[in-house]
Enzyme design. Structure first.
Site, mmCIF file in Angstrom:
data_model
loop_
_atom_site.group_PDB
_atom_site.id
_atom_site.type_symbol
_atom_site.label_atom_id
_atom_site.label_comp_id
_atom_site.label_asym_id
_atom_site.label_seq_id
_atom_site.Cartn_x
_atom_site.Cartn_y
_atom_site.Cartn_z
ATOM 1 N N VAL A 1 -7.640 15.608 1.082
ATOM 2 C CA VAL A 1 -7.682 16.181 2.435
ATOM 3 C C VAL A 1 -6.478 17.067 2.766
ATOM 4 O O VAL A 1 -6.474 17.736 3.798
ATOM 5 C CB VAL A 1 -7.820 15.092 3.536
ATOM 6 C CG1 VAL A 1 -9.204 14.485 3.537
ATOM 7 C CG2 VAL A 1 -6.744 14.032 3.424
ATOM 8 N N ASN B 1 -7.935 9.187 8.849
ATOM 9 C CA ASN B 1 -7.224 7.950 8.495
ATOM 10 C C ASN B 1 -6.349 8.069 7.248
ATOM 11 O O ASN B 1 -5.331 7.389 7.150
ATOM 12 C CB ASN B 1 -8.278 6.841 8.279
ATOM 13 C CG ASN B 1 -7.728 5.683 7.475
ATOM 14 O OD1 ASN B 1 -7.003 4.839 7.992
ATOM 15 N ND2 ASN B 1 -8.052 5.642 6.181
ATOM 16 N N SER C 1 1.184 5.497 13.509
ATOM 17 C CA SER C 1 1.774 4.205 13.113
ATOM 18 C C SER C 1 2.854 3.900 14.141
ATOM 19 O O SER C 1 3.371 4.818 14.796
ATOM 20 C CB SER C 1 2.418 4.349 11.725
ATOM 21 O OG SER C 1 3.257 3.246 11.433
ATOM 22 N N TYR D 1 7.760 9.326 5.870
ATOM 23 C CA TYR D 1 6.611 8.667 6.509
ATOM 24 C C TYR D 1 6.808 8.617 8.025
ATOM 25 O O TYR D 1 5.915 8.981 8.793
ATOM 26 C CB TYR D 1 6.468 7.250 5.931
ATOM 27 C CG TYR D 1 5.269 6.482 6.450
ATOM 28 C CD1 TYR D 1 3.988 6.767 5.985
ATOM 29 C CD2 TYR D 1 5.415 5.460 7.389
ATOM 30 C CE1 TYR D 1 2.879 6.057 6.448
ATOM 31 C CE2 TYR D 1 4.323 4.745 7.856
ATOM 32 C CZ TYR D 1 3.059 5.045 7.374
ATOM 33 O OH TYR D 1 1.961 4.350 7.835
ATOM 34 N N ALA E 1 8.735 10.464 9.942
ATOM 35 C CA ALA E 1 8.678 11.816 10.521
ATOM 36 C C ALA E 1 7.232 12.298 10.583
ATOM 37 O O ALA E 1 6.809 12.927 11.560
ATOM 38 C CB ALA E 1 9.538 12.770 9.690
ATOM 39 N N SER E 2 6.448 11.979 9.542
ATOM 40 C CA SER E 2 5.050 12.449 9.515
ATOM 41 C C SER E 2 4.245 11.775 10.621
ATOM 42 O O SER E 2 3.423 12.421 11.284
ATOM 43 C CB SER E 2 4.414 12.185 8.145
ATOM 44 O OG SER E 2 4.130 10.808 7.956
ATOM 45 N N LYS E 3 4.477 10.497 10.843
ATOM 46 C CA LYS E 3 3.680 9.786 11.849
ATOM 47 C C LYS E 3 4.122 10.182 13.276
ATOM 48 O O LYS E 3 3.296 10.231 14.191
ATOM 49 C CB LYS E 3 3.782 8.263 11.644
ATOM 50 C CG LYS E 3 3.133 7.794 10.342
ATOM 51 C CD LYS E 3 1.649 8.140 10.265
ATOM 52 C CE LYS E 3 0.960 7.533 9.056
ATOM 53 N NZ LYS E 3 -0.477 7.859 8.989
ATOM 54 N N ILE F 1 -0.200 -4.015 8.994
ATOM 55 C CA ILE F 1 -1.583 -4.410 8.711
ATOM 56 C C ILE F 1 -1.665 -4.762 7.228
ATOM 57 O O ILE F 1 -1.168 -4.009 6.376
ATOM 58 C CB ILE F 1 -2.569 -3.253 9.022
ATOM 59 C CG1 ILE F 1 -2.331 -2.663 10.429
ATOM 60 C CG2 ILE F 1 -4.020 -3.704 8.838
ATOM 61 C CD1 ILE F 1 -2.510 -3.608 11.587
HETATM 62 N N1 LIG Z 1 -1.236 -0.783 6.289
HETATM 63 C C1 LIG Z 1 -0.412 -0.685 7.335
HETATM 64 O O1 LIG Z 1 0.374 -1.594 7.651
HETATM 65 C C2 LIG Z 1 -0.455 0.559 8.187
HETATM 66 C C3 LIG Z 1 0.263 0.564 9.392
HETATM 67 C C4 LIG Z 1 0.252 1.689 10.185
HETATM 68 C C5 LIG Z 1 -0.474 2.810 9.805
HETATM 69 N N2 LIG Z 1 -1.163 2.777 8.634
HETATM 70 C C6 LIG Z 1 -1.909 3.992 8.270
HETATM 71 O O2 LIG Z 1 -3.283 3.679 8.105
HETATM 72 C C7 LIG Z 1 -3.870 4.575 7.142
HETATM 73 C C8 LIG Z 1 -4.579 3.765 6.076
HETATM 74 O O3 LIG Z 1 -3.635 2.879 5.505
HETATM 75 P P1 LIG Z 1 -4.060 1.701 4.507
HETATM 76 O O4 LIG Z 1 -3.056 0.632 4.673
HETATM 77 O O5 LIG Z 1 -5.509 1.389 4.644
HETATM 78 O O6 LIG Z 1 -3.753 2.442 3.110
HETATM 79 P P2 LIG Z 1 -4.451 2.331 1.677
HETATM 80 O O7 LIG Z 1 -3.490 2.919 0.703
HETATM 81 O O8 LIG Z 1 -4.954 0.947 1.427
HETATM 82 O O9 LIG Z 1 -5.722 3.308 1.842
HETATM 83 C C9 LIG Z 1 -5.548 4.694 2.032
HETATM 84 C C10 LIG Z 1 -6.691 5.427 1.341
HETATM 85 O O10 LIG Z 1 -6.464 6.835 1.548
HETATM 86 C C11 LIG Z 1 -6.712 7.510 0.316
HETATM 87 N N3 LIG Z 1 -5.952 8.755 0.249
HETATM 88 C C12 LIG Z 1 -4.614 8.897 0.030
HETATM 89 N N4 LIG Z 1 -4.300 10.189 -0.028
HETATM 90 C C13 LIG Z 1 -5.446 10.905 0.164
HETATM 91 C C14 LIG Z 1 -5.752 12.272 0.193
HETATM 92 N N5 LIG Z 1 -4.804 13.208 -0.012
HETATM 93 N N6 LIG Z 1 -7.037 12.653 0.426
HETATM 94 C C15 LIG Z 1 -8.010 11.725 0.588
HETATM 95 N N7 LIG Z 1 -7.769 10.401 0.553
HETATM 96 C C16 LIG Z 1 -6.499 9.985 0.345
HETATM 97 C C17 LIG Z 1 -6.251 6.525 -0.758
HETATM 98 O O11 LIG Z 1 -6.825 6.806 -2.033
HETATM 99 C C18 LIG Z 1 -6.704 5.180 -0.164
HETATM 100 O O12 LIG Z 1 -8.001 4.808 -0.608
HETATM 101 C C19 LIG Z 1 -2.713 5.443 6.627
HETATM 102 O O13 LIG Z 1 -2.688 6.672 7.337
HETATM 103 C C20 LIG Z 1 -1.490 4.616 6.972
HETATM 104 O O14 LIG Z 1 -0.320 5.406 7.107
HETATM 105 C C21 LIG Z 1 -1.175 1.690 7.807
#
Ligand SMILES: NC(=O)c1ccc[n+]([C@@H]2O[C@H](COP(=O)([O-])OP(=O)(O)OC[C@H]3O[C@@H](n4cnc5c(N)ncnc54)[C@H](O)[C@@H]3O)[C@@H](O)[C@H]2O)c1
Length: 252
Positions: free
Chosen positions: A64, A90, A143, A156, A158-160, A189
């Site tokens: 993406v 996401n 986040s 991370y 800065a991006s969020k 999470i």
């Molecule tokens: N897990 C946490 O504690 C948490 C907390 C706050 C925010 N988030 C955010 O939630 C979102 C999902 O996190 P998660 O914990 O499920 O992560 P995860 O790594 O388990 O899943 C993320 C998915 O995104 C896919 N992905 C990565 N780069 C990509 C790209 N360039 N194009 C398409 N797909 C891509 C990965 O292959 C993976 O399947 C993220 O944006 C993360 O920053 C997670």
């Protein structure tokens, strides 16, 4: 009983696992038809075949952060779904390193995947929504790290933070078209991303002391919030960054 997302056509990015997969499942259970994408093709195919038991799921693998893939994804979604009225941005990555050691390559990749992708896809999907004239909802994954700093995650964080303000600006400019844009700011999470950070159990136990509810969140809890924000029940909510963190950032 009316399903909350009946008649909605959604794109969900990063849906091969974790929170994205939980969002896809919840959207299907609420009656949406969906297109899912992920950069990890095998993971996406496995997820799509599991999710397919719940409803209409179409999958396209790709990155993406690439404008050409965003074009392809939106064209594919409009051809298989007819239109797109929900976008769940996401997909995201977290690359851990102390500030003094974080590389330029890690910085660029984090910004491309976590922020640029949301700009690119948001723009393309909003154009489709405007053309169809029926409004829509865009939900960008931020986040709590976009609201407060955390060590070893400079790019991370800065991006969020950028996602929060990208969202507010999109919300202001897209409001005249009845397109609502919100971000979601989860705390900790329990997903593969969280585990890949290399946390040991003693660190986890200490971390839980920082969360008033004394537990990590579950992907399904974040998915419930995405479904609400995507639904017409959230019809007057736009521009917000909705925190879902068990009270973590409420306590000093
Ligand atoms: N897990 C946490 O504690 C948490 C907390 C706050 C925010 N988030 C955010 O939630 C979102 C999902 O996190 P998660 O914990 O499920 O992560 P995860 O790594 O388990 O899943 C993320 C998915 O995104 C896919 N992905 C990565 N780069 C990509 C790209 N360039 N194009 C398409 N797909 C891509 C990965 O292959 C993976 O399947 C993220 O944006 C993360 O920053 C997670």
């Amino acid at each position: 009983m009316t399903l909350r997302l009946q008649g909605k056509h959604a794109i969900i990015t990063g849906a091969g696992r974790g929170i994205g997969k939980a969002i896809a499942r919840k959207f299907l259970l609420e009656g949406a038809r969906i297109v899912v994408c992920d950069i990890a093709r095998d993971r996406l195919e496995t997820a799509a075949s599991e999710l397919g038991e719940l409803g209409d799921v179409y999958a396209l693998a790709g990155d993406v952060s690439q404008a050409s893939f965003c074009d392809q994804l939106v064209q594919y979604a409009t051809s298989v779904l007819g239109t797109v009225n929900v976008l769940a941005n996401n997909a995201g990555i977290a690359l851990f390193a102390p500030f003094l050691q974080q590389t330029e390559a890690d910085w660029d990749r984090t910004m491309a995947v976590n922020v640029k992708s949301m700009f690119l896809l948001g723009q393309r999907v909003a154009r489709v929504m405007i053309e169809h004239g029926q409004g829509g909802a865009i939900i960008n994954m931020a986040s709590t790290n976009g609201l407060l700093g955390e060590r070893d995650l400079v790019a991370y964080n800065a991006s969020k933070g950028a996602v929060v303000l990208l969202t507010k600006t999109m919300a202001i400019e897209l409001a005249p078209y009845n397109i609502r844009v919100n971000s979601v700011a989860p705390g900790s999470i329990r997903t593969d991303m969280a585990i890949e950070g290399g946390v040991d159990e003693s660190f986890v136990q200490a971390y839980l002391q920082k969360i008033p509810m004394r537990r990590h969140g579950a992907p399904d809890e974040v998915a419930n919030l995405f479904a609400y924000l995507a639904s017409d029940e959230a019809s007057f909510i736009t521009g917000d960054a909705v925190v879902i963190d068990g009270g973590q950032i409420s306590e000093e």
